[in-house]
Design a protein around this motif. Structure first.
Motif, PDB file in Angstrom:
ATOM      1  N   LEU A 181       0.835  -1.207   0.000  1.00  0.00           N
ATOM      2  CA  LEU A 181       0.000   0.000   0.000  1.00  0.00           C
ATOM      3  C   LEU A 181       0.868   1.254   0.000  1.00  0.00           C
ATOM      4  CD1 LEU A 181      -2.923  -0.998   2.357  1.00  0.00           C
ATOM      5  CD2 LEU A 181      -3.124  -0.176   0.001  1.00  0.00           C
ATOM      6  N   LEU A 182       1.945   1.238   0.765  1.00  0.00           N
ATOM      7  CA  LEU A 182       2.836   2.404   0.797  1.00  0.00           C
ATOM      8  C   LEU A 182       3.512   2.588  -0.556  1.00  0.00           C
ATOM      9  CD1 LEU A 182       4.528   2.033   4.303  1.00  0.00           C
ATOM     10  CD2 LEU A 182       2.405   3.188   3.680  1.00  0.00           C
ATOM     11  N   TRP A 183       3.988   1.455  -1.117  1.00  0.00           N
ATOM     12  CA  TRP A 183       4.658   1.550  -2.424  1.00  0.00           C
ATOM     13  C   TRP A 183       3.670   1.884  -3.548  1.00  0.00           C
ATOM     14  CZ3 TRP A 183       9.745   1.492  -3.976  1.00  0.00           C
ATOM     15  CH2 TRP A 183      10.681   1.257  -2.959  1.00  0.00           C
ATOM     16  N   SER A 184       2.391   1.630  -3.321  1.00  0.00           N
ATOM     17  CA  SER A 184       1.410   1.943  -4.371  1.00  0.00           C
ATOM     18  C   SER A 184       1.334   3.446  -4.610  1.00  0.00           C
ATOM     19  CB  SER A 184       0.034   1.388  -4.001  1.00  0.00           C
ATOM     20  OG  SER A 184      -0.567   2.171  -2.992  1.00  0.00           O
ATOM     21  N   ILE A 185       1.585   4.236  -3.571  1.00  0.00           N
ATOM     22  CA  ILE A 185       1.576   5.696  -3.744  1.00  0.00           C
ATOM     23  C   ILE A 185       2.739   6.096  -4.650  1.00  0.00           C
ATOM     24  CG2 ILE A 185       1.876   7.886  -2.516  1.00  0.00           C
ATOM     25  CD1 ILE A 185       0.416   6.460  -0.148  1.00  0.00           C
ATOM     26  N   VAL A 210       5.940  10.347  -5.108  1.00  0.00           N
ATOM     27  CA  VAL A 210       7.030   9.409  -4.826  1.00  0.00           C
ATOM     28  C   VAL A 210       7.717   9.787  -3.514  1.00  0.00           C
ATOM     29  CG1 VAL A 210       9.280   8.596  -5.624  1.00  0.00           C
ATOM     30  CG2 VAL A 210       7.396   8.821  -7.245  1.00  0.00           C
ATOM     31  N   SER A 211       7.928  11.079  -3.325  1.00  0.00           N
ATOM     32  CA  SER A 211       8.592  11.539  -2.115  1.00  0.00           C
ATOM     33  C   SER A 211       7.717  11.289  -0.882  1.00  0.00           C
ATOM     34  CB  SER A 211       8.904  13.032  -2.261  1.00  0.00           C
ATOM     35  OG  SER A 211       9.596  13.502  -1.148  1.00  0.00           O
ATOM     36  N   LEU A 212       6.418  11.531  -1.038  1.00  0.00           N
ATOM     37  CA  LEU A 212       5.479  11.234   0.049  1.00  0.00           C
ATOM     38  C   LEU A 212       5.543   9.752   0.410  1.00  0.00           C
ATOM     39  CD1 LEU A 212       3.047  11.982   1.871  1.00  0.00           C
ATOM     40  CD2 LEU A 212       1.565  11.514  -0.095  1.00  0.00           C
ATOM     41  N   ALA A 213       5.580   8.904  -0.616  1.00  0.00           N
ATOM     42  CA  ALA A 213       5.684   7.466  -0.372  1.00  0.00           C
ATOM     43  C   ALA A 213       6.979   7.151   0.356  1.00  0.00           C
ATOM     44  CB  ALA A 213       5.620   6.702  -1.701  1.00  0.00           C
TER      45      ALA A 213
END
Lengths: 264, 301
Positions: free
Chosen positions: B13-17, B193-196
């Motif tokens: 889920l985190l990498w999906s962002i 990407v940075s948020l992720a």
């Protein structure tokens, strides 16, 4: 209306491939003029249109549209005044977007794009009517991706997008050259319909001498970056293909025009 | 086993962002943007620095997003205004970010162990363990971002960005400055990407200057898995498929590790997977050609 004066364009200046594509072109268009532009390969027809559209920057000269100098504006800033249809049917539309999305993009030409919705329901109704005027049945396929349309359908759609908010100047750059004869005829007739219906000012580049004579109220012939013939109104109507060929060889000093011009 | 799967889902889920960011640059804009390798670490670095200094972890995530926008802006300016090819622009920003990230963190590796992260707050509030709170926060944020992206790409500006990836000539002829649309798209992509990166760093309780290595390949793998397995009927389902793709990728990785593949071989495995997936159309062509020629021979016989 459109005032081109002393326009010159050189490709690859200072190299062995240097080419003078436009050589001191001056041209004045009155409102409502529909000018057909003919000439052999490399005569500078497309370069002239692309200089007006801002794809290329000229070396010398100026371009004025309705009293405003446009030759220093970037391509996208000039776009608000211009409608353009290209030779390649793939050039004028976004393939992975719907017909109505493409039209909505064109409808916003020259307007500030914000975070408002990209296509509204009211606009869709308008598109439905306008697509129906093409007579291709596209009004029933408004949410179909443009990728799925034929070359002729895409070109007709590009034409509709070009005239959608009545541009000051319509630039048609051999827009039927890549189509089969029957489709080319249809797209040409649609162009003529829109131009006379909306009273548009138009420059149409073509390889086809018959079309150049049949359409528009003025014909210019180009050779080696210069305008070598400019025929107006009544004189133009009386022109024949044979006369054009004759004039071409005496004016340009070249023996024959390209095969495409003779056979097209 | 269940714990492993839950862990894979939470990480996915985190990498999906991040995958949604890659989707914007790679699919919408049609640009292979390598900035992400640096911007994912940038988000992690910003969050680590903020949290170690005792700041609010959500504020840290917001700042990570803004930092990512900045990274995308740099790549966008290099590409559009200075006319450097997109791939090289991304590489330049990526390399520059390596130094920037070291400066932000002050060292190569920052630990957030036993500090207050975005997940500990949720865990405390709802009385759930770490993995569940990662799933809750990751899931809520991923779905929220899908909704926002769906809205954004339906707006006038968003439509112009989509069209730019399709046909920049047409977009300029319709009066849009394609430099601007490319820059906005790259900013948004790297912001996500940075948020992720910030979310991932907080979940693993550390930030490492190397953590971005291979991120683009992981993003592409997730993207392709998502597209192949979960369809691409309309734009909304395409965005959702990025979530499923990223989760599936993590589950696959968890399974092959469980089956005994050494963790050191992970990046090789991922690279081969992506290479195969990207060449899938070519294999289909080959198969069709083979079939046609075989069929032809049979007819002649």
């Amino acid at each position: 209306m459109l005032e081109i004066s002393g326009l010159s364009k050189v490709f690859n200046p200072g190299t062995i491939n240097e080419k003078l594509a436009l050589d001191d072109i001056s041209l004045h268009l009155k409102p409502g003029d529909f000018v057909t532009v003919i000439g052999g390969n490399g005569a500078g027809k497309s370069t002239l249109l692309n200089c007006v559209a801002g794809v290329y920057r000229q070396e010398r000269g100026s371009i004025t549209l309705d009293g405003q100098r446009i030759d220093r504006l970037s391509e996208h800033r000039r776009a608000r005044y211009l409608g353009r249809v290209f030779q390649d049917p793939l050039m004028g539309t976004a393939a992975d977007m719907e017909i109505q999305e493409n039209l909505a993009l064109a409808l916003r030409r020259g307007k500030v794009r914000s975070l408002r919705w990209g296509v509204t329901g009211k606009e869709k109704q308008g598109f439905h009517q306008q697509l129906a005027s093409l007579g291709l049945g596209l009004e029933e396929r408004m949410s179909v991706k443009v990728r799925l349309l034929s070359g002729g359908q895409r070109q007709a759609l590009t034409l509709l997008m070009a005239i959608l908010n009545a541009p000051k100047l319509l630039l048609l750059d051999e827009h039927t050259a890549a189509l089969d004869p029957k489709t080319a005829r249809k797209v040409l007739e649609l162009s003529e319909q829109f131009i006379s219906g909306l009273g548009l000012t138009c420059m149409m580049v073509t390889h086809n001498m018959r079309d150049a004579i049949a359409y528009g109220n003025r014909l210019i012939m180009m050779s080696q970056g210069r305008i070598i013939l400019d025929v107006n109104g009544g004189d133009k109507k009386k022109l024949t293909v044979e006369e054009l060929i004759q004039m071409f060889s005496t004016k340009s000093g070249e023996e024959v025009m390209s095969d495409r011009m003779l056979l097209g | 086993m269940q714990q492993i799967l839950l862990g894979a889902v939470s990480l996915g889920l985190l990498w999906s962002i991040m995958t949604l960011g890659v989707y914007i640059s790679y699919r919408v804009l049609d640009v292979a943007d390598l900035t992400v390798e640096g911007s994912i670490t940038l988000g992690a670095a910003v969050c680590a620095r903020m949290i170690v200094a005792g700041n609010n972890p959500y504020l840290a995530l917001g700042l990570a997003f803004l930092a990512g926008l900045g990274a995308g802006l740099v790549t966008g300016l290099l590409h559009t205004k200075l006319r450097i090819p997109a791939l090289l622009s991304g590489i330049l920003t990526m390399i520059a970010l390596y130094s920037v990230n070291l400066r932000v963190m002050g060292m190569a590796n920052v630990s957030m162990l036993r500090m207050t992260t975005a997940y500990t707050l949720i865990g405390r509030l709802l009385g759930v363990d770490k993995t569940v709170s990662v799933i809750i926060l990751g899931g809520v944020m991923a779905l929220f971002i899908v909704a926002v992206l769906y809205w954004f790409f339906g707006t006038e500006v968003g439509s112009a960005i989509r069209a730019t990836g399709n046909n920049p000539y047409m977009v300029r002829a319709q009066g849009v400055n394609t430099d601007t649309t490319i820059i906005i798209g790259l900013m948004l992509a790297n912001g996500l990407v940075s948020l992720a990166g910030g979310l991932i760093a907080q979940s693993q309780n550390y930030a490492d200057v190397q953590m971005g290595t291979g991120a683009i390949v992981i993003g592409l793998a997730s993207l392709i898995i998502g597209e192949v397995l979960f369809g691409k009927r309309n734009f909304f389902s395409r965005l959702l498929s990025m979530l499923f793709g990223a989760i599936t990728y993590r589950v696959i990785i968890a399974l092959v590790l469980r089956l005994g593949m050494p963790a050191d071989d992970l990046k090789l495995f991922t690279a081969i997977t992506v290479a195969l997936a990207l060449s899938l159309p070519r294999f289909k062509d080959l198969r069709d050609t083979l079939r046609a020629s075989l069929g032809g021979r049979r007819r002649h016989a």
